[in-house]
Design a protein around this motif. Structure first.
Motif, PDB file in Angstrom:
ATOM      1  N   ILE A  31       1.580  -5.795   0.120  1.00 11.65           N
ATOM      2  CA  ILE A  31       1.238  -5.215  -1.180  1.00 11.65           C
ATOM      3  C   ILE A  31       2.496  -4.706  -1.878  1.00 11.65           C
ATOM      4  CG2 ILE A  31       0.105  -3.225  -2.273  1.00 11.65           C
ATOM      5  CD1 ILE A  31      -2.132  -3.607  -0.075  1.00 11.65           C
ATOM      6  N   SER A  32       3.338  -4.016  -1.140  1.00 10.38           N
ATOM      7  CA  SER A  32       4.564  -3.440  -1.716  1.00 10.38           C
ATOM      8  C   SER A  32       5.478  -4.499  -2.311  1.00 10.38           C
ATOM      9  CB  SER A  32       5.327  -2.656  -0.650  1.00 10.38           C
ATOM     10  OG  SER A  32       4.568  -1.563  -0.215  1.00 10.38           O
ATOM     11  N   ASN A  33       5.427  -5.704  -1.745  1.00 13.77           N
ATOM     12  CA  ASN A  33       6.281  -6.795  -2.233  1.00 13.77           C
ATOM     13  C   ASN A  33       5.581  -7.708  -3.235  1.00 13.77           C
ATOM     14  OD1 ASN A  33       8.667  -6.207  -0.731  1.00 13.77           O
ATOM     15  ND2 ASN A  33       7.571  -6.858   1.101  1.00 13.77           N
ATOM     16  N   ASP A  34       4.329  -7.422  -3.551  1.00 17.38           N
ATOM     17  CA  ASP A  34       3.554  -8.241  -4.487  1.00 17.38           C
ATOM     18  C   ASP A  34       4.011  -7.934  -5.916  1.00 17.38           C
ATOM     19  OD1 ASP A  34       1.489  -9.159  -6.277  1.00 17.38           O
ATOM     20  OD2 ASP A  34       0.104  -9.211  -4.582  1.00 17.38           O
ATOM     21  N   PRO A  35       4.379  -8.931  -6.703  1.00 18.61           N
ATOM     22  CA  PRO A  35       4.872  -8.680  -8.065  1.00 18.61           C
ATOM     23  C   PRO A  35       3.807  -8.119  -9.020  1.00 18.61           C
ATOM     24  CG  PRO A  35       4.659 -11.030  -7.668  1.00 18.61           C
ATOM     25  CD  PRO A  35       4.410 -10.352  -6.358  1.00 18.61           C
ATOM     26  N   ARG A  36       2.531  -8.099  -8.604  1.00 20.51           N
ATOM     27  CA  ARG A  36       1.493  -7.520  -9.455  1.00 20.51           C
ATOM     28  C   ARG A  36       1.422  -6.006  -9.315  1.00 20.51           C
ATOM     29  NH1 ARG A  36      -2.671 -11.926  -7.199  1.00 20.51           N
ATOM     30  NH2 ARG A  36      -1.739 -11.022  -5.334  1.00 20.51           N
ATOM     31  N   HIS A  37       2.255  -5.450  -8.423  1.00 23.63           N
ATOM     32  CA  HIS A  37       2.355  -4.003  -8.213  1.00 23.63           C
ATOM     33  C   HIS A  37       3.771  -3.552  -8.545  1.00 23.63           C
ATOM     34  CE1 HIS A  37      -1.368  -3.556  -5.772  1.00 23.63           C
ATOM     35  NE2 HIS A  37      -1.103  -4.808  -5.425  1.00 23.63           N
ATOM     36  N   ARG A  38       3.875  -2.387  -9.144  1.00 27.07           N
ATOM     37  CA  ARG A  38       5.177  -1.771  -9.422  1.00 27.07           C
ATOM     38  C   ARG A  38       5.071  -0.300  -9.060  1.00 27.07           C
ATOM     39  NH1 ARG A  38       5.682  -1.636 -15.040  1.00 27.07           N
ATOM     40  NH2 ARG A  38       5.917   0.590 -15.067  1.00 27.07           N
ATOM     41  N   ASP A  39       6.131   0.283  -8.602  1.00 35.26           N
ATOM     42  CA  ASP A  39       6.160   1.715  -8.263  1.00 35.26           C
ATOM     43  C   ASP A  39       5.053   2.061  -7.263  1.00 35.26           C
ATOM     44  OD1 ASP A  39       8.214   1.966 -10.137  1.00 35.26           O
ATOM     45  OD2 ASP A  39       6.813   2.441 -11.744  1.00 35.26           O
ATOM     46  N   VAL A  40       5.062   1.401  -6.128  1.00 41.16           N
ATOM     47  CA  VAL A  40       4.050   1.610  -5.097  1.00 41.16           C
ATOM     48  C   VAL A  40       4.387   2.882  -4.314  1.00 41.16           C
ATOM     49  CG1 VAL A  40       2.890   0.592  -3.101  1.00 41.16           C
ATOM     50  CG2 VAL A  40       3.756  -0.898  -4.915  1.00 41.16           C
ATOM     51  N   HIS A  41       3.399   3.791  -4.207  1.00 39.00           N
ATOM     52  CA  HIS A  41       3.604   5.064  -3.511  1.00 39.00           C
ATOM     53  C   HIS A  41       2.449   5.345  -2.560  1.00 39.00           C
ATOM     54  CE1 HIS A  41       6.866   6.264  -6.197  1.00 39.00           C
ATOM     55  NE2 HIS A  41       6.126   5.794  -7.179  1.00 39.00           N
ATOM     56  N   ILE A  42       2.780   5.673  -1.325  1.00 34.51           N
ATOM     57  CA  ILE A  42       1.771   6.115  -0.371  1.00 34.51           C
ATOM     58  C   ILE A  42       1.457   7.580  -0.678  1.00 34.51           C
ATOM     59  CG2 ILE A  42       1.290   6.664   2.049  1.00 34.51           C
ATOM     60  CD1 ILE A  42       3.135   4.326   2.816  1.00 34.51           C
TER      61      ILE A  42
END
Length: 155
Positions: free
Chosen positions: A75-86
């Motif tokens: 998910i973190s490397n998926d280009p449909r996501h930006r600024d991924v935070h746990i």
């Protein structure tokens, strides 16, 4: 006692959505995400609930530690996501979500649940609370199941 590598965990994260602004195209993209994620989650024995709120994804992932770590890395490397935070990562004793991949967006039918969660101000500040995301996902799941005539789960 369970091995730490195989312990059951849940992870809650949020990210900024990188999807088209066109409503029909956005629906197609979300459906594509759902189709791909469901297959991968079933293979990895992960249950999850994805909420699309404003221009953010919020998701609860549940499963064995290594499977969740691998899924989150993808998910973190998926280009449909930006600024991924746990926002939360913890061990759990049982799963709370029943399907490999469920998604929800705000609709007139569930508006009250979204308003009660009050995520909008938290998302604008970039500080959503895990408890609010988790409660909304559980409420949305319960609402969906109730509409299907299911009022109790043995998970």
């Amino acid at each position: 006692m369970r091995n730490k590598r195989n312990s059951l965990i849940h992870l809650i994260y949020f990210s900024r959505v990188v999807l088209t602004a066109d409503p029909a195209g956005r629906v197609r993209q979300v459906n594509d995400i759902a189709r791909q994620a469901q297959k991968k989650n079933e293979f990895s024995v992960i249950t999850s609930f994805l909420i699309l709120e404003q221009n953010h994804f919020l998701q609860v992932l549940e499963g064995e530690r290594m499977s969740v770590q691998d899924t989150f890395a993808r998910i973190s490397n998926d280009p449909r996501h930006r600024d991924v935070h746990i926002i939360e990562w913890r061990e759990i004793t049982k799963r709370e979500f029943v399907t490999s991949f469920t998604t929800a967006t705000r609709t007139p039918a569930n508006e009250g649940l979204f308003q009660k969660a009050n995520l909008s101000p938290m998302l604008q500040r970039g500080t959503p609370k895990a408890a609010a995301v988790y409660a909304l996902a559980r409420a949305l799941q319960a609402d969906t199941l109730a509409k299907q005539g299911i009022d109790h789960l043995f998970v």
